[in-house]
Enzyme design. Structure first.
Site: not given
Lengths: 392, 392, 392, 392
Positions: B60, B63, B94, B187, B189, B223, B226, B251, B261, B263, B293
């Protein structure tokens, strides 16, 4: 008392409909036998008609004509059914095919691994479309009750999509060829009776439609309980369909999240969720049928089934009247106005792309801090909604 | 022992990627503080590179470059990051925009009720696209982390759809105008951090794409966690995207149904579900990046984060090798052949509509009883799968 | 209009309490930074006090005294806090220990695999009990925020139960020894922040209590959101605790099923569920504190946090007033009377076992058909409830 | 190859049992008719016996004797059933009452609002206990299939608890009086066929037991699918029962979270979850029956039902053999040893309370930072588990 008029009395203009399988549901479930007598189609029409205010009655082919009826039996049933419809001035706005009860469909109909079953499913649907057309149905619903898997070892999901499309393309052409004039409406469901069903949510069908041969003929029939089973926001899914011009039909009922298919009376679990759905349909002037795809509790006797049917319609009317008041409520509307902040200059830049707009947008100096500080009194608003909905 | 080669050793050809926010995740959660040090982007690249076998690193905008970094700071970070990428021969396949952390987006970015916030979100994305392009990113992911509601009193879902489309149409044009060459990947969710998020499942975005100005530029980035959060079958959703030619990016992680969530490391919750996803991607020759992810447990120290990263890739390789064996397993394949029953004559009738085909199909005499009796040994098959997957 | 009194104005007699972490919640979440300033304990007390009508303020040890405060800092904080309490005539009915935020507890406190961490958790609780006692707290809540696992490879659940019991037995004795006079109240939660938490529902703790050394000292603190996360009926769980004399404390908020911990304003998701909880507490004369363990939406500014706090109390009062009306509603009560059918003769037989009663019962001739036909107008009743709750 | 013995062949010593309703399940569901013939009890015993290795067959009263059978019919059925049991050397370890299928129980049995129904439910159970005793059953299971509500307006949950207790107390005394020697085992379920069922999880019954007249006679029969439906960790719930000495009986099957009751083959959804359950039962030497409360897919024919039954037992044996290997796996055990850190000095302080221990504990100087830094390589461990379970 003669002058007192119930403001929540439904009329045919409300386009409330019931399925034969809803008011006629005998109350059996996986753990228990029927608690109510099985009624003939004509008797169910009577039961619906006697409540007053309904617009129509919908059916699966085999709700009306048992799968093993003789031609003579079928003719008699149709005659009685037609007479009952006339008696109560009820129409048949929608018809659909039962592609899930008979053991032949135990692993799917249009997506079955057996080409013969797939062909039979199309054949059965063609006949059922003919039956619906005889009663003037203009919406044809597709709910793929057995299209799915328990173990993903058993079926290829890409192949399943292709099989489903092939069947629908064929049937769309058949619809044109026969001049039935049906609008097709796809109904999604995430699971039950299969562990995982294909096209599990309304969006899955909205995504399929543009890949069909006749997308203009096809839309969706979202069901409140189905997105809700998966904990999704039904109103958001309906909104996407509405915005795309694809909300052809809608199934109203209620359901608690994360459990078996309950088909409860509309509004009986979560009043707030039901209110915002009615608000969406009202604000965006949805004109299609409002079909109650639900049934009375297993405890109910026939009289209580009447309460169920009347209650379904009353609840919609009550919420509709609340929508009207909501939209005029000064306090609520003033908060909403405050929350929705336009900015003519910026909106002009973002509305349509041009190099100049892009450049101007990139050059704009935004103050994150200032923007973040603008007030969004959502607790105040939502508490107002609570007190409004409760009449406090 | 020098000759023994680990058959599950990943290579860049596998196209495994990690986000800066995944291997760099410091272990904070809503109830607890970070348990690991915050690493610089270059340090995270080192941590990824040291595992061996990865293909790339995604980010991102924030980030990489903190939202309040000075130009000089940004330049230094980019320089260090680029050096680290080179050091480990890692790419940036990406990039994406953080439109969810800053308080300015507390009620949404592209769908915010505030036109200024909407414009800022587009502005921020334009800059972030530029940043991604500097590092050669070819996929641009859109995850609308704050696009949604807690109370449906606060936002109109139809308007939200229109706002979202406007933003994407603008950015597609910008993509073309700048010749970035991005593929956009949406994406979905269902919830978290919002109570209900718009475009809650992959199908919702597949449905949106045909209504965009540049549908060819847009696909999805499903993902695992999700759809799984909502109890939906992730593999089925990916299959629909694949079949539509819209699976641009994916993802991988894991998640238990019906909760926050998580992950988790890919494959760590449900091996069987992970296997059938890898099977789909392998059978249909998915060639895009496979992005993990996910993040290590909060208990993990940096060394254990290494186990997490290596384990993610190993798990995929192990399952991929199982797919190969599955597709050659005589017993399983013979059952599958038995289950998939073609019927050339009937298939010819249903493949394409014609009046003649319709007539022939209607005239076909199907025996429901006979069809229903054909054997579908799905317990045998699924038990074989269990024993196969467990190496029993 | 001067005389009009708000019938829903709370008073301290309602025993409404808030935690420092609720009204003081700054709005951060796993995907975003704080949107509101962090307030000191005294400032939070002011914010609560200014709403009017609250009874008390609860705290975790580290809500009041940061884990790394110096003795001097602690003393100053306590002084300011005490002054604020006095200013607003607020008490501290409940205190608890934060055994979840610090990295030391990353794998549990009382159930940690590390004996040193277990000992430290007890040590920290002893100090926290002392702190609560200084402010007169009489309820001591135990929420095992980190007691659980993500992977069941990591911890033995039988051993975990034993470790938990050992800690509580020690602390009960400490409570006696120090004459704190606390009632211990256990708070269950199924997941988050751990994948699976031990003692996941209220019943799990009710089952543990009789196995403790001092069961009389121990009860439960059920939280609306926690059973609801798992789709369970919170009211039923509270009823079991009430019936067992173990409902010591209660946490009120709201939550949608099957997702992350939302801690929404009480009644904001499902009015009907909230109503039946308030009905249970009212009908069975629950006299303990009613603690709002919730926080304002992340969008809210401090003024809107005020609406959240006032709204929480108002909602309870509104529902309480509806309970009173419900219990007097002739139509509803008449249906309930009809539904509840006594049978003095049979009840006498089943109330207490004796050979004679058993014999008589076995000899009774029951007509299943007749019994099954008795009317249970549950649709009528539930529709009445809908219309009653909506003020229609 | 003649000497090769299948290491996963079950034997009666494994105490695997099936219910008449499991292997005999005809494949009907709420949306579809039966796909398999209804078998007589004796035929079902044959079907179970022919798989080889089972220990026993369990029944509900009406699985064996239809509710409306004449005495002569009942006698014949019992005779045939007994002969079949002998033929296959199968026992009847457990019996139970069907208190859910007949319309008379549409609103509950022991908790019905109708005193006559409550009395009839006890009466029916007394007869069913007699029937079970005739076949030597030593466990008597109580699953309250209709004890619950859809609308909480209909029943008072406190009253329901009292009614349930009264029935059980009566039946415990009857058990003693008749010298049946039964152990009672309560089976919890959160929902289906009721919207919300009382005693929704195993912990709810563990909590009820100490409040009964004969707690020593009562324990639990947890079912894998039931806690799993609500997304709870079944193994944790079983562990609490085990630790309390209350795990009398267990029902094995599988289920996906958050949906209808699936009763899938044990281990077929989530291998990892099944493994940790088998590990718990093995490590803690559970000696009771292992009952497969599941049924074959609706697609299965009788031969495939055989695969289902054999597969259920094989899966358990495979996982059991994996447990043995897991407990000897050097790498895994060495990690577990590292993770479990004792501290003799501190453990001595916390084991039993004394003023001296309390003082010493309070005086201990803990370093949070140091403790937090101790390594917990849970990703490494869980990845090892993945590779171990997959035979990689």
């Amino acid at each position: 008392m003669a002058k007192r008029i119930d403001p929540y009395m439904p009329t045919p203009a409300d386009k409330f409909t019931f399925g034969l399988w809803t008011v006629g549901n005998p109350g059996a479930d996986p753990f228990g036998k029927a608690t109510r007598a099985v009624l003939s189609p004509a008797e169910i029409v009577d039961a619906i008609g006697e409540q007053g205010g309904a617009y129509g009655v919908n059916f699966h082919d085999n709700d009306l004509i048992p799968i093993d009826a003789t031609p003579a039996e079928a003719a008699q049933i149709k005659k009685d059914f037609r007479a009952a419809l006339r008696r109560h001035k009820l129409r048949v706005p929608m018809a659909t095919t039962n592609l899930f009860s008979d053991p032949v469909f135990k692993d799917g109909a249009f997506t079955s691994n057996d080409a013969e079953v797939r062909a039979y499913a199309i054949h059965k649907t063609m006949n059922a479309m003919q039956l619906g057309a005889e009663f003037g149905a203009k919406f044809y619903v597709f709910w793929g009750g057995r299209e799915g898997t328990e173990s993903d070892a058993t079926k290829d999901p890409v192949v399943a999509t292709k099989r489903f499309r092939e069947a629908i393309d064929f049937l769309c052409d058949y619809n044109k060829s026969q001049k039935f004039g049906y609008k097709f409406a796809f109904e999604a469901k995430p699971n039950e009776p299969r562990g995982h069903m294909y096209f599990s949510v309304t969006g899955s069908y909205l995504a399929l439609i543009p890949t069909l041969k006749h997308p203009e003929m096809c839309g969706v029939n979202p069901e409140f309980a189905h997105e809700t089973m998966a904990g999704l926001n039904f109103t958001h899914h309906v909104a996407q369909a509405l915005e795309a011009g694809k909300l052809f039909h809608i199934d109203l009922n209620d359901q608690e999240i994360g459990r078996y298919d309950q088909d409860f009376r509309f509004g009986s679990v979560n009043y707030k969720a039901a209110f915002f759905l009615v608000k969406l349909l009202t604000d965006y002037k949805y004109k299609g049928p409002k079909h109650f795809d639900s049934h009375a509790y297993r405890q109910s006797d026939p009289k209580d089934v009447g309460h169920f049917a009347r209650g379904s319609m009353r609840t919609y009317k009550i919420l509709e009247s609340k929508v009207e008041k909501f939209n005029k409520n000064r306090k609520i509307q003033s908060l909403l106005n405050k929350i929705n902040r336009d900015n003519a200059k910026l909106s002009k830049l973002t509305r349509n792309f041009s190099k100049a707009n892009a450049k101007a947008l990139l050059a704009t100096d935004f103050s994150r801090e200032k923007m973040a500080k603008k007030s969004l009194p959502y607790e105040e608003l939502d508490q107002l909604v609570f007190e409004f909905l409760n009449g406090a």
